[in-house]
Design a protein around this motif. Structure first.
Motif, PDB file in Angstrom:
ATOM      1  N   PHE A   1      -1.184   4.664  -9.767  1.00  0.00           N
ATOM      2  CA  PHE A   1      -2.048   5.651 -10.406  1.00  0.00           C
ATOM      3  C   PHE A   1      -1.750   7.054  -9.898  1.00  0.00           C
ATOM      4  O   PHE A   1      -1.436   7.239  -8.726  1.00  0.00           O
TER       5      PHE A   1
ATOM      6  N   SER B   1      -5.369   2.059  -3.218  1.00  0.00           N
ATOM      7  CA  SER B   1      -4.984   1.732  -1.848  1.00  0.00           C
ATOM      8  C   SER B   1      -4.390   2.964  -1.165  1.00  0.00           C
ATOM      9  O   SER B   1      -3.505   3.614  -1.707  1.00  0.00           O
TER      10      SER B   1
ATOM     11  N   VAL C   1       0.878  -1.154   0.000  1.00  0.00           N
ATOM     12  CA  VAL C   1       0.000   0.000   0.000  1.00  0.00           C
ATOM     13  C   VAL C   1       0.921   1.211   0.000  1.00  0.00           C
ATOM     14  O   VAL C   1       2.094   1.062  -0.186  1.00  0.00           O
ATOM     15  N   GLY C   2       0.435   2.377   0.198  1.00  0.00           N
ATOM     16  CA  GLY C   2       1.347   3.499   0.312  1.00  0.00           C
ATOM     17  C   GLY C   2       1.143   4.551  -0.742  1.00  0.00           C
ATOM     18  O   GLY C   2       1.821   4.585  -1.750  1.00  0.00           O
ATOM     19  N   SER C   3       0.152   5.392  -0.495  1.00  0.00           N
ATOM     20  CA  SER C   3      -0.131   6.477  -1.408  1.00  0.00           C
ATOM     21  C   SER C   3       0.733   7.672  -1.050  1.00  0.00           C
ATOM     22  O   SER C   3       1.278   7.745   0.039  1.00  0.00           O
ATOM     23  N   GLU C   4       0.874   8.588  -1.978  1.00  0.00           N
ATOM     24  CA  GLU C   4       1.625   9.798  -1.704  1.00  0.00           C
ATOM     25  C   GLU C   4       0.844  11.003  -2.183  1.00  0.00           C
ATOM     26  O   GLU C   4       0.355  11.020  -3.311  1.00  0.00           O
ATOM     27  N   VAL C   5       0.744  11.977  -1.293  1.00  0.00           N
ATOM     28  CA  VAL C   5       0.053  13.207  -1.663  1.00  0.00           C
ATOM     29  C   VAL C   5       1.106  14.226  -2.051  1.00  0.00           C
ATOM     30  O   VAL C   5       2.138  14.333  -1.400  1.00  0.00           O
TER      31      VAL C   5
ATOM     32  N   LEU D   1      -3.467  10.960  -9.957  1.00  0.00           N
ATOM     33  CA  LEU D   1      -4.708  11.679 -10.277  1.00  0.00           C
ATOM     34  C   LEU D   1      -4.533  12.600 -11.487  1.00  0.00           C
ATOM     35  O   LEU D   1      -5.375  12.633 -12.379  1.00  0.00           O
TER      36      LEU D   1
ATOM     37  N   PRO E   1      -6.304  18.100  -4.718  1.00  0.00           N
ATOM     38  CA  PRO E   1      -4.906  17.776  -4.382  1.00  0.00           C
ATOM     39  C   PRO E   1      -4.443  16.542  -5.150  1.00  0.00           C
ATOM     40  O   PRO E   1      -5.143  15.534  -5.181  1.00  0.00           O
ATOM     41  N   ASP E   2      -3.286  16.671  -5.787  1.00  0.00           N
ATOM     42  CA  ASP E   2      -2.788  15.553  -6.591  1.00  0.00           C
ATOM     43  C   ASP E   2      -2.203  14.478  -5.673  1.00  0.00           C
ATOM     44  O   ASP E   2      -1.739  14.776  -4.580  1.00  0.00           O
ATOM     45  N   PHE E   3      -2.256  13.247  -6.102  1.00  0.00           N
ATOM     46  CA  PHE E   3      -1.670  12.152  -5.331  1.00  0.00           C
ATOM     47  C   PHE E   3      -1.331  10.999  -6.263  1.00  0.00           C
ATOM     48  O   PHE E   3      -1.829  10.929  -7.394  1.00  0.00           O
ATOM     49  N   THR E   4      -0.451  10.132  -5.795  1.00  0.00           N
ATOM     50  CA  THR E   4      -0.241   8.854  -6.466  1.00  0.00           C
ATOM     51  C   THR E   4      -0.625   7.767  -5.476  1.00  0.00           C
ATOM     52  O   THR E   4      -0.444   7.936  -4.269  1.00  0.00           O
ATOM     53  N   ALA E   5      -1.169   6.680  -5.958  1.00  0.00           N
ATOM     54  CA  ALA E   5      -1.562   5.582  -5.086  1.00  0.00           C
ATOM     55  C   ALA E   5      -1.498   4.274  -5.860  1.00  0.00           C
ATOM     56  O   ALA E   5      -1.854   4.233  -7.037  1.00  0.00           O
ATOM     57  N   PRO E   6      -1.016   3.214  -5.195  1.00  0.00           N
ATOM     58  CA  PRO E   6      -1.032   1.915  -5.858  1.00  0.00           C
ATOM     59  C   PRO E   6      -2.443   1.372  -5.905  1.00  0.00           C
ATOM     60  O   PRO E   6      -3.266   1.711  -5.057  1.00  0.00           O
ATOM     61  N   GLY E   7      -2.713   0.545  -6.894  1.00  0.00           N
ATOM     62  CA  GLY E   7      -4.064   0.008  -7.002  1.00  0.00           C
ATOM     63  C   GLY E   7      -4.124  -1.225  -7.867  1.00  0.00           C
ATOM     64  O   GLY E   7      -3.110  -1.675  -8.421  1.00  0.00           O
TER      65      GLY E   7
ATOM     66  N   TYR F   1      -8.175  14.860   1.838  1.00  0.00           N
ATOM     67  CA  TYR F   1      -9.513  15.135   1.322  1.00  0.00           C
ATOM     68  C   TYR F   1     -10.563  15.244   2.428  1.00  0.00           C
ATOM     69  O   TYR F   1     -11.750  15.407   2.163  1.00  0.00           O
TER      70      TYR F   1
ATOM     71  N   MET G   1      -9.007   0.288  -8.360  1.00  0.00           N
ATOM     72  CA  MET G   1      -9.309   0.198  -6.934  1.00  0.00           C
ATOM     73  C   MET G   1      -8.030   0.622  -6.214  1.00  0.00           C
ATOM     74  O   MET G   1      -7.025  -0.084  -6.243  1.00  0.00           O
TER      75      MET G   1
END
Lengths: 83, 133
Positions: free
Chosen positions: A61, B31, A13-17, A63, A46-52, B41, B29
């Motif tokens: 991914f 995470s 997991v581990g998103s980044e803003v 935004l 707000p832009d972010f990257t996130a695994p999915g 947000y 989807m």
């Protein structure tokens, strides 16, 4: 577009803003006032990257890669939680 | 997006969601461990350690046009989200020259804001139109 991820046990997991430090060892514990992004309609998301997961693949991914398209960003409490 | 790992997302899609949606969930989807994006947000509940039902409509320029947040036990109305996107798309297409009154659905009359419409909305719109399809 979305970048495919190498799968390992580390950070599944581990998103980044954007603009927010996420690595624990790089967070500076200073008395500096933390600037918090406020969400407001009519303002930039707000832009972010996130695994999915999508169509059998694990991808990373971002935004802002979706500029030019309408995006419906949905949060929910958790997988398998009924509603 | 939830705090679950992408591995759990895969299992949920394979074992349950694909039985409701043929072929499985077509969109990403995501995470969000530790709720970093959710916190930004305003939808992450740190006490529960999960995200609430936040839903954001983001336009092609990356601008937030609308949002809705519900507590966990109540599900969303997807049709209403899509209706709102269609309304925002119409406003964008007409560069704001047309607006959608309460209860607007695609194909129903829009309003053309301007000096001629001041005090005259009652002539082109009535409360029944907020409820009828």
């Amino acid at each position: 577009m979305a970048k495919e991820l190498d799968i390992s046990c580390a950070r599944p997991v581990g998103s980044e803003v954007e603009g927010v430090l996420t690595e624990p060892n790089t967070i500076k514990h200073e008395s500096k006032k933390e600037e918090k992004t406020m969400i407001m309609i009519g303002r930039e998301a707000p832009d972010f990257t996130a695994p999915g997961y999508q169509n059998g693949k694990f991808l990373n991914f971002k935004l802002s890669d979706y500029r030019g398209k309408w995006v419906l960003l949905c949060f929910y409490p958790g997988d398998f939680t009924f509603v | 997006m939830s705090v679950d790992s992408m591995f759990v997302h895969k299992m949920w899609d394979e074992t349950e969601l694909s039985k409701m949606v043929p072929g499985g969930i077509p969109f990403p989807m995501l995470s969000d461990a530790a709720g970093r994006v959710g916190s930004t947000y305003g939808v992450y509940d740190p006490e529960a350690g999960v995200e609430t039902r936040g839903r954001f409509i983001i336009d092609p320029d990356g601008i937030i046009q609308g949002y809705e947040v519900l507590t966990p036990p109540v599900g969303r109305n997807v049709a209403e989200s899509l209706r709102q996107i269609q309304a925002f798309q119409l406003v964008r297409k007409t560069k704001g020259k047309e607006a959608t009154p309460s209860g607007w659905q695609p194909g129903k009359p829009t309003l053309k804001p301007g000096i001629d419409l001041v005090g005259k909305v009652w002539e082109v719109w009535n409360t029944d139109m907020a409820f009828k399809d």
